[in-house]
Motif scaffolding. Structure first.
Motif, PDB file in Angstrom:
ATOM      1  N   SER A  74     -42.744  24.325 -13.673  1.00 56.27           N
ATOM      2  CA  SER A  74     -42.507  25.733 -13.997  1.00 56.27           C
ATOM      3  C   SER A  74     -42.149  26.529 -12.746  1.00 56.27           C
ATOM      4  N   GLY A  75     -42.735  26.162 -11.573  1.00 55.09           N
ATOM      5  CA  GLY A  75     -42.374  26.839 -10.323  1.00 55.09           C
ATOM      6  C   GLY A  75     -40.923  26.615  -9.977  1.00 55.09           C
TER       7      GLY A  75
ATOM      8  N   THR B 147     -39.475  29.662  -3.262  1.00 54.77           N
ATOM      9  CA  THR B 147     -39.064  31.017  -2.887  1.00 54.77           C
ATOM     10  C   THR B 147     -37.555  31.084  -2.756  1.00 54.77           C
TER      11      THR B 147
ATOM     12  N   ASN C 238     -43.703  31.594 -20.233  1.00 55.89           N
ATOM     13  CA  ASN C 238     -43.591  32.931 -19.640  1.00 55.89           C
ATOM     14  C   ASN C 238     -42.736  32.904 -18.379  1.00 55.89           C
ATOM     15  N   CYS C 239     -41.864  31.920 -18.280  1.00 52.16           N
ATOM     16  CA  CYS C 239     -41.084  31.691 -17.062  1.00 52.16           C
ATOM     17  C   CYS C 239     -39.623  31.510 -17.462  1.00 52.16           C
TER      18      CYS C 239
ATOM     19  N   CYS D  96     -38.447  28.551 -12.663  1.00 50.04           N
ATOM     20  CA  CYS D  96     -38.198  30.001 -12.541  1.00 50.04           C
ATOM     21  C   CYS D  96     -38.232  30.487 -11.100  1.00 50.04           C
ATOM     22  N   HIS D  97     -38.201  29.547 -10.114  1.00 46.27           N
ATOM     23  CA  HIS D  97     -38.220  29.928  -8.695  1.00 46.27           C
ATOM     24  C   HIS D  97     -39.387  30.877  -8.436  1.00 46.27           C
ATOM     25  N   ASP D  98     -40.597  30.371  -8.673  1.00 46.32           N
ATOM     26  CA  ASP D  98     -41.812  31.179  -8.576  1.00 46.32           C
ATOM     27  C   ASP D  98     -42.445  31.012  -7.194  1.00 46.32           C
TER      28      ASP D  98
ATOM     29  N   SER E 147     -33.257  27.938  -2.450  1.00 40.99           N
ATOM     30  CA  SER E 147     -34.683  28.266  -2.363  1.00 40.99           C
ATOM     31  C   SER E 147     -35.352  27.363  -1.342  1.00 40.99           C
TER      32      SER E 147
ATOM     33  N   ALA F 124     -45.206  32.055  -6.085  1.00 40.71           N
ATOM     34  CA  ALA F 124     -46.632  31.752  -6.202  1.00 40.71           C
ATOM     35  C   ALA F 124     -46.865  30.258  -6.398  1.00 40.71           C
ATOM     36  N   LYS F 125     -45.828  29.541  -6.829  1.00 36.43           N
ATOM     37  CA  LYS F 125     -45.928  28.095  -7.014  1.00 36.43           C
ATOM     38  C   LYS F 125     -45.064  27.348  -5.993  1.00 36.43           C
TER      39      LYS F 125
END
Ligand SMILES: [Ca+2]
Ligand SMILES: [Ca+2]
Length: 250
Positions: free
Chosen positions: A136-137, A148, A116-117, A140-142, A126, A144-145
């Motif tokens: 996964s962080g 940023t 889902n990423c 997709c540059h997440d 970032s 929440a993980k």
């Protein structure tokens, strides 16, 4: 002293003086993170990463803040379309640490959904707060993980790297500003507060990545054009010199 004859040439020469950049000995750099194989060439100035694996870093181990790193990057295969790039302000152990503060510059060849990423095509910068262990962080540059995104490249923000193509890069790394140039074009220019740490190379799920002709030097002033104040002082000096010549003739 005759400012007209001496002042301007001396001042201009001082402004344009730069030391020759030093070649970097990559045999002293260290690999951390996911499975990887960073092979330093016999000349110690080029390295090939050959494994398609989780996020991996190859870093200097010194504090490189205040410096500029330059060189060439090339993916030597048509296989795969994943992430290549760099880290700045990296400290030993950061790849697997729970709390970090370093900068990731990554460039993906093509957009790819992973669960889902979505890993987006293009060049980005970032801030990484939770290491690289959660792929996964990073993919997709997440935020929440812990990853940023701060900005995307001005011309390459949604453009992938090309296979078997060499790019020139310059990374300027100071406490308050980071700039990334690709083939001489400024792609990223971000102000902020940036922690101490090393320059490093970064691959994620991309094999056959060559970094070569690596040099490091003291970073130039953020704005290499002379400040208005410097120009004003030069002008005052010039006028004073002309005035002095005229008075002597009078
Ligand atoms: Ca490819
Ligand atoms: Ca891959």
């Amino acid at each position: 002293m005759n400012l007209v004859k001496l002042g301007l040439p001396v001042a201009l020469a001082a402004m344009s003086t730069t030391a020759a950049a030093a070649l970097v000995d990559l045999s002293s750099w260290t690999a951390q993170g996911g499975s990887s194989n960073w092979q330093v060439a016999a000349d110690k100035n080029s390295v090939l990463q050959s494994v398609n694996g989780n996020p991996t870093v190859f870093f200097s181990g010194s504090n490189d803040r205040g410096n500029v790193l330059s060189g060439k990057i090339r993916v030597q295969t048509t296989s795969d379309d994943d992430f290549i790039g760099f880290v700045l302000g990296y400290k030993s152990g950061d790849a697997s640490a729970a709390s970090t503060d370093f900068i990731l510059i990554d460039w993906k060849q093509a957009t790819q959904v992973n669960g889902n990423c979505t890993g987006k095509v293009g060049l980005a910068i970032s801030r990484v707060a939770q290491g690289l262990a959660d792929g996964s962080g990073t993919w997709c540059h997440d935020p929440a993980k812990g990853v940023t995104e701060l900005a995307r490249g001005t011309t390459l923000g949604s453009t992938g790297w090309a296979d078997n193509t060499e790019y020139l890069f310059d990374l300027v790394f100071t406490a308050t500003n980071i700039q990334v140039k690709v083939d001489g074009t400024t792609e990223l220019n971000v102000n902020g507060s940036f922690a101490d740490g090393s320059f490093g190379f970064y691959n994620y799920s991309q094999q056959s990545v060559r970094y070569s002709a690596i040099t490091e030097d003291v970073a130039p002033p953020t704005n290499s054009v002379p400040e208005p104040g410097v120009l004003a002082l030069l002008g005052i000096g010039l006028l004073a010199g002309i005035g002095g010549v005229r008075r002597r003739k009078a």
